[in-house]
Motif scaffolding. Sequence first.
Motif, PDB file in Angstrom:
ATOM      1  N   VAL A 188       0.892  -1.161   0.010  1.00 58.47           N
ATOM      2  CA  VAL A 188      -0.131  -0.184   0.005  1.00 58.47           C
ATOM      3  C   VAL A 188       0.920   1.166   0.236  1.00 58.47           C
ATOM      4  O   VAL A 188       0.654   2.074  -0.948  1.00 58.47           O
ATOM      5  CB  VAL A 188      -0.923   0.101   1.083  1.00 58.47           C
ATOM      6  CG1 VAL A 188      -1.916   1.227   1.253  1.00 58.47           C
ATOM      7  CG2 VAL A 188      -1.945  -1.271   1.108  1.00 58.47           C
ATOM      8  N   TRP A 189       1.708   1.261   1.155  1.00 57.66           N
ATOM      9  CA  TRP A 189       2.616   2.437   0.868  1.00 57.66           C
ATOM     10  C   TRP A 189       3.310   2.770  -0.391  1.00 57.66           C
ATOM     11  O   TRP A 189       3.405   3.861  -0.876  1.00 57.66           O
ATOM     12  CB  TRP A 189       3.870   2.381   2.193  1.00 57.66           C
ATOM     13  CG  TRP A 189       4.388   3.672   2.595  1.00 57.66           C
ATOM     14  CD1 TRP A 189       5.643   3.743   2.035  1.00 57.66           C
ATOM     15  CD2 TRP A 189       4.089   4.816   3.057  1.00 57.66           C
ATOM     16  NE1 TRP A 189       6.385   4.976   2.447  1.00 57.66           N
ATOM     17  CE2 TRP A 189       5.085   5.533   3.092  1.00 57.66           C
ATOM     18  CE3 TRP A 189       3.013   5.192   3.674  1.00 57.66           C
ATOM     19  CZ2 TRP A 189       5.261   6.916   3.661  1.00 57.66           C
ATOM     20  CZ3 TRP A 189       3.093   6.652   3.953  1.00 57.66           C
ATOM     21  CH2 TRP A 189       3.996   7.266   4.237  1.00 57.66           C
ATOM     22  N   TYR A 190       4.432   1.788  -0.689  1.00 56.50           N
ATOM     23  CA  TYR A 190       5.065   2.189  -1.822  1.00 56.50           C
ATOM     24  C   TYR A 190       4.289   1.842  -3.220  1.00 56.50           C
ATOM     25  O   TYR A 190       4.887   2.674  -3.800  1.00 56.50           O
ATOM     26  CB  TYR A 190       6.456   0.961  -1.764  1.00 56.50           C
ATOM     27  CG  TYR A 190       7.247   1.277  -0.600  1.00 56.50           C
ATOM     28  CD1 TYR A 190       8.145   2.504  -0.724  1.00 56.50           C
ATOM     29  CD2 TYR A 190       7.198   0.510   0.772  1.00 56.50           C
ATOM     30  CE1 TYR A 190       8.978   2.709   0.506  1.00 56.50           C
ATOM     31  CE2 TYR A 190       8.221   0.583   1.635  1.00 56.50           C
ATOM     32  CZ  TYR A 190       9.020   1.694   1.616  1.00 56.50           C
ATOM     33  OH  TYR A 190       9.893   2.098   2.479  1.00 56.50           O
ATOM     34  N   GLY A 191       3.275   1.139  -2.977  1.00 56.69           N
ATOM     35  CA  GLY A 191       2.475   1.155  -4.370  1.00 56.69           C
ATOM     36  C   GLY A 191       1.730   2.561  -4.496  1.00 56.69           C
ATOM     37  O   GLY A 191       1.788   2.846  -5.794  1.00 56.69           O
ATOM     38  N   TRP A 192       1.552   3.199  -3.522  1.00 56.31           N
ATOM     39  CA  TRP A 192       0.804   4.434  -3.537  1.00 56.31           C
ATOM     40  C   TRP A 192       1.641   5.428  -4.125  1.00 56.31           C
ATOM     41  O   TRP A 192       1.261   6.243  -4.979  1.00 56.31           O
ATOM     42  CB  TRP A 192       0.209   4.818  -2.431  1.00 56.31           C
ATOM     43  CG  TRP A 192      -0.827   6.196  -2.692  1.00 56.31           C
ATOM     44  CD1 TRP A 192      -0.150   7.399  -2.269  1.00 56.31           C
ATOM     45  CD2 TRP A 192      -1.746   6.304  -3.212  1.00 56.31           C
ATOM     46  NE1 TRP A 192      -1.314   8.193  -2.805  1.00 56.31           N
ATOM     47  CE2 TRP A 192      -2.448   7.740  -3.299  1.00 56.31           C
ATOM     48  CE3 TRP A 192      -2.847   5.391  -3.958  1.00 56.31           C
ATOM     49  CZ2 TRP A 192      -3.527   8.095  -3.989  1.00 56.31           C
ATOM     50  CZ3 TRP A 192      -3.948   5.841  -4.579  1.00 56.31           C
ATOM     51  CH2 TRP A 192      -4.179   7.163  -4.516  1.00 56.31           C
ATOM     52  N   VAL A 193       3.127   5.410  -3.597  1.00 53.93           N
ATOM     53  CA  VAL A 193       4.157   6.242  -4.062  1.00 53.93           C
ATOM     54  C   VAL A 193       4.332   6.197  -5.534  1.00 53.93           C
ATOM     55  O   VAL A 193       4.441   7.135  -6.326  1.00 53.93           O
ATOM     56  CB  VAL A 193       5.220   6.103  -3.252  1.00 53.93           C
ATOM     57  CG1 VAL A 193       6.375   6.917  -3.910  1.00 53.93           C
ATOM     58  CG2 VAL A 193       4.907   6.733  -1.816  1.00 53.93           C
ATOM     59  N   TYR A 194       4.329   4.914  -5.781  1.00 53.04           N
ATOM     60  CA  TYR A 194       4.747   4.471  -7.286  1.00 53.04           C
ATOM     61  C   TYR A 194       3.398   4.877  -8.068  1.00 53.04           C
ATOM     62  O   TYR A 194       3.665   5.265  -9.408  1.00 53.04           O
ATOM     63  CB  TYR A 194       4.681   2.933  -7.166  1.00 53.04           C
ATOM     64  CG  TYR A 194       4.815   2.341  -8.664  1.00 53.04           C
ATOM     65  CD1 TYR A 194       5.615   2.483  -9.677  1.00 53.04           C
ATOM     66  CD2 TYR A 194       3.823   1.325  -9.141  1.00 53.04           C
ATOM     67  CE1 TYR A 194       5.754   1.973 -10.877  1.00 53.04           C
ATOM     68  CE2 TYR A 194       3.768   0.898 -10.503  1.00 53.04           C
ATOM     69  CZ  TYR A 194       4.886   1.112 -11.240  1.00 53.04           C
ATOM     70  OH  TYR A 194       4.873   0.617 -12.506  1.00 53.04           O
ATOM     71  N   PHE A 195       2.298   4.661  -7.685  1.00 49.90           N
ATOM     72  CA  PHE A 195       1.064   5.187  -8.672  1.00 49.90           C
ATOM     73  C   PHE A 195       1.058   6.796  -8.626  1.00 49.90           C
ATOM     74  O   PHE A 195       0.933   6.998  -9.676  1.00 49.90           O
ATOM     75  CB  PHE A 195      -0.290   4.787  -7.746  1.00 49.90           C
ATOM     76  CG  PHE A 195      -1.445   5.340  -7.983  1.00 49.90           C
ATOM     77  CD1 PHE A 195      -2.044   4.694  -9.486  1.00 49.90           C
ATOM     78  CD2 PHE A 195      -2.275   6.528  -7.818  1.00 49.90           C
ATOM     79  CE1 PHE A 195      -2.992   5.354  -9.957  1.00 49.90           C
ATOM     80  CE2 PHE A 195      -3.160   6.745  -8.246  1.00 49.90           C
ATOM     81  CZ  PHE A 195      -3.855   6.408  -9.397  1.00 49.90           C
ATOM     82  N   GLU A 196       1.336   7.331  -7.720  1.00 44.76           N
ATOM     83  CA  GLU A 196       1.259   8.817  -7.845  1.00 44.76           C
ATOM     84  C   GLU A 196       2.199   9.376  -8.535  1.00 44.76           C
ATOM     85  O   GLU A 196       2.382  10.427  -9.350  1.00 44.76           O
ATOM     86  CB  GLU A 196       1.513   9.593  -6.281  1.00 44.76           C
ATOM     87  CG  GLU A 196       0.334   9.646  -5.404  1.00 44.76           C
ATOM     88  CD  GLU A 196       0.691  10.263  -4.213  1.00 44.76           C
ATOM     89  OE1 GLU A 196       1.626  10.178  -3.757  1.00 44.76           O
ATOM     90  OE2 GLU A 196      -0.369  10.993  -3.686  1.00 44.76           O
ATOM     91  N   GLY A 197       3.502   8.587  -8.916  1.00 47.11           N
ATOM     92  CA  GLY A 197       4.730   9.012  -9.480  1.00 47.11           C
ATOM     93  C   GLY A 197       4.536   8.609 -11.024  1.00 47.11           C
ATOM     94  O   GLY A 197       5.500   8.954 -11.916  1.00 47.11           O
ATOM     95  N   ALA A 198       3.699   7.779 -11.225  1.00 48.35           N
ATOM     96  CA  ALA A 198       3.368   7.287 -12.966  1.00 48.35           C
ATOM     97  C   ALA A 198       2.813   8.236 -13.397  1.00 48.35           C
ATOM     98  O   ALA A 198       1.769   8.798 -13.527  1.00 48.35           O
ATOM     99  CB  ALA A 198       2.388   6.033 -12.718  1.00 48.35           C
ATOM    100  N   SER A 199       3.729   8.686 -14.399  1.00 52.40           N
ATOM    101  CA  SER A 199       3.257   9.960 -15.261  1.00 52.40           C
ATOM    102  C   SER A 199       3.397   9.481 -16.681  1.00 52.40           C
ATOM    103  O   SER A 199       3.151  10.227 -17.695  1.00 52.40           O
ATOM    104  CB  SER A 199       4.111  10.938 -15.099  1.00 52.40           C
ATOM    105  OG  SER A 199       5.499  10.774 -15.396  1.00 52.40           O
ATOM    106  N   GLN A 200       4.008   8.209 -17.111  1.00 52.75           N
ATOM    107  CA  GLN A 200       4.054   7.899 -18.538  1.00 52.75           C
ATOM    108  C   GLN A 200       2.991   7.364 -19.007  1.00 52.75           C
ATOM    109  O   GLN A 200       1.960   7.010 -18.516  1.00 52.75           O
ATOM    110  CB  GLN A 200       5.053   6.954 -18.752  1.00 52.75           C
ATOM    111  CG  GLN A 200       6.473   6.963 -18.376  1.00 52.75           C
ATOM    112  CD  GLN A 200       7.438   5.885 -18.294  1.00 52.75           C
ATOM    113  OE1 GLN A 200       7.012   4.742 -18.285  1.00 52.75           O
ATOM    114  NE2 GLN A 200       8.759   6.210 -18.530  1.00 52.75           N
ATOM    115  N   VAL A 201       2.805   7.578 -20.548  1.00 52.47           N
ATOM    116  CA  VAL A 201       1.562   6.900 -21.245  1.00 52.47           C
ATOM    117  C   VAL A 201       2.036   6.113 -22.203  1.00 52.47           C
ATOM    118  O   VAL A 201       3.142   6.235 -22.964  1.00 52.47           O
ATOM    119  CB  VAL A 201       0.950   8.284 -21.996  1.00 52.47           C
ATOM    120  CG1 VAL A 201       0.014   7.555 -22.934  1.00 52.47           C
ATOM    121  CG2 VAL A 201       0.311   9.215 -21.210  1.00 52.47           C
TER     122      VAL A 201
END
Length: 181
Positions: A109-122
């Motif tokens: 949850v913790w690191y996955g959320w950070v990963y999700f928020e930082g996901a900016s590629q298309v």
Amino acid sequence: MPLLSPLRRLSDAVNQLAIVLCVACVLIMLGISFTAFVYKLATGSTLSWTYSLARLFLPWIGFLSMTISLRYGEHVAMTLLVRSLPRPLLKAAAVLCLVVIAVFALMLVWYGWVYFEGASQVYMVSDQIQVHSKFTAIVVPLSGLVILLHLVQGFDLLEHFIDDQSTIDELIESTDREERP
């Protein structure tokens, strides 16, 4: 505990939803692959986007199936070793196992959320098909939340407490009943 029963029902419902989503992802992947196969047979050329689009469903299948297998006690366990322990140590090992699962889920949850928020590629699947990387990134914290929810099942998640002898006796009895005229 009055709160535990509704949470267990919610855990079961979420597990059923995860099963449906996994099956849907597999069917979508198969549909995309079959479309590519038929197109190749019909035209002799390939569709460039099919492989890229189909593989976007792999993280969903992997992470959701992890939560499903946890719910049914099919996760990696050292059952033989743990069952050889005396009963008090068996309970301590089971509690430790649940704590480790909880820590793993919290990290997802913790690191996955950070990963999700930082996901900016298309992902440029094709000129017309573009999928944001958040589509695949959200499954990481989501699976952590599902694992945390499944922890309300307690020791039912672990196969350490299954009595092998009673299971074997039940199988023998059912076989004997089938053989009798």
